[in-house]
Design an enzyme around this catalytic site. Sequence first.
Site, short mmCIF file in Angstrom:
data_model
loop_
_atom_site.label_atom_id
_atom_site.label_comp_id
_atom_site.label_asym_id
_atom_site.label_seq_id
_atom_site.Cartn_x
_atom_site.Cartn_y
_atom_site.Cartn_z
N LYS A 59 0.85 -1.21 0.00
CA LYS A 59 0.00 0.00 0.00
C LYS A 59 0.87 1.24 0.00
CE LYS A 59 -3.74 -2.32 2.36
NZ LYS A 59 -3.15 -3.69 2.39
N SER A 69 -19.78 -8.57 -2.79
CA SER A 69 -20.70 -9.24 -3.72
C SER A 69 -19.96 -9.82 -4.93
CB SER A 69 -21.73 -8.23 -4.20
OG SER A 69 -22.40 -8.74 -5.32
O1 O7E Z 1 -11.03 -9.75 4.00
P1 O7E Z 1 -10.09 -10.80 3.55
O2 O7E Z 1 -9.57 -11.64 4.67
O3 O7E Z 1 -10.61 -11.61 2.40
O4 O7E Z 1 -8.76 -10.07 2.99
C1 O7E Z 1 -8.82 -9.03 2.07
C2 O7E Z 1 -7.43 -8.60 1.69
O5 O7E Z 1 -7.54 -7.54 0.72
C3 O7E Z 1 -6.59 -8.02 2.83
O6 O7E Z 1 -5.23 -8.34 2.57
C4 O7E Z 1 -6.80 -6.54 2.73
O7 O7E Z 1 -5.70 -5.80 3.19
C5 O7E Z 1 -6.96 -6.35 1.21
N1 O7E Z 1 -7.79 -5.21 0.81
C6 O7E Z 1 -9.06 -5.04 1.32
O8 O7E Z 1 -9.57 -5.88 2.07
N2 O7E Z 1 -9.77 -3.92 0.98
C7 O7E Z 1 -9.32 -2.99 0.11
O9 O7E Z 1 -10.02 -2.02 -0.18
C8 O7E Z 1 -8.04 -3.17 -0.45
C9 O7E Z 1 -7.32 -4.31 -0.13
C10 O7E Z 1 -6.16 -4.57 -0.93
O10 O7E Z 1 -5.68 -5.64 -1.18
O11 O7E Z 1 -5.63 -3.55 -1.58
C11 O7E Z 1 -4.41 -3.12 -1.27
C12 O7E Z 1 -4.59 -1.81 -0.58
#
Ligand code: O7E
Length: 211
Positions: free
Chosen positions: A61, A174
């Site tokens: 990030k 979704s």
């Molecule tokens: O909720 P989970 O356990 O299925 O994990 C989701 C993963 O995606 C987690 O690593 C989280 O940091 C990432 N993620 C999000 O959940 N929401 C977002 O908006 C963005 C990410 C992401 O991967 O983007 C990088 C910033």
Amino acid sequence: MRKIELVLALDVLEREKALDIANDVKDYISHIKVNYPLVLSCGVGIIGELSKIKPVIADFKIADIPYTSEIIARIAFENGAKAVIVHGFAGRETVKAVLNVAKEFDGEVYVVTELTSSEEFFKGISDKIAKMAVELGCHGIIAPSTRPERVKALKEIVGDIKILCPGIGAQGGSLEVVKYATHIIVGRAIYNSKNPKKSAEEIYKKLSQLD
Ligand code: O7E
């Protein structure tokens, strides 16, 4: 038929567990996404180890000044990452700095548009971030499966670059986003499952049927 890939978000803390799960589910995933929990627990070398199983997306990030962002991206690529994730709100110069490093390694850059958990400060901004991602030649965006209507709108802006959607499973996102996404990112619904392989297979099959 359009193929939607499954990305494993491997947010566990132990090296052995990470490698075991990755090996277990490798037939159903296209990439492993490595985030701070794993790297801060095991060290950055875990990227190289996991890369032997599947290509790794380093989800650091990145959201710093260009100089520092470039260093972070370089560390990720030098350790074997195939792609890095950068926060679009950090601005054009930061994204360009990360893209320059990616080019050296033939790597990819995915830009976060808005988070699954909150749109509070992204409203009106995420569309601009998506436009910037395309203008600069980024390879993809991250868009929220928790708000399919936003993924649809972002798809209209970015066209054919990759769209990676987290939020399916634990966050209640979704699967409607498969209409627009190229990749679905899933973490807890796989790695916290009693049988990660079975869970990954089920999601993989669901994605194939929804295509
Ligand atoms: O909720 P989970 O356990 O299925 O994990 C989701 C993963 O995606 C987690 O690593 C989280 O940091 C990432 N993620 C999000 O959940 N929401 C977002 O908006 C963005 C990410 C992401 O991967 O983007 C990088 C910033």
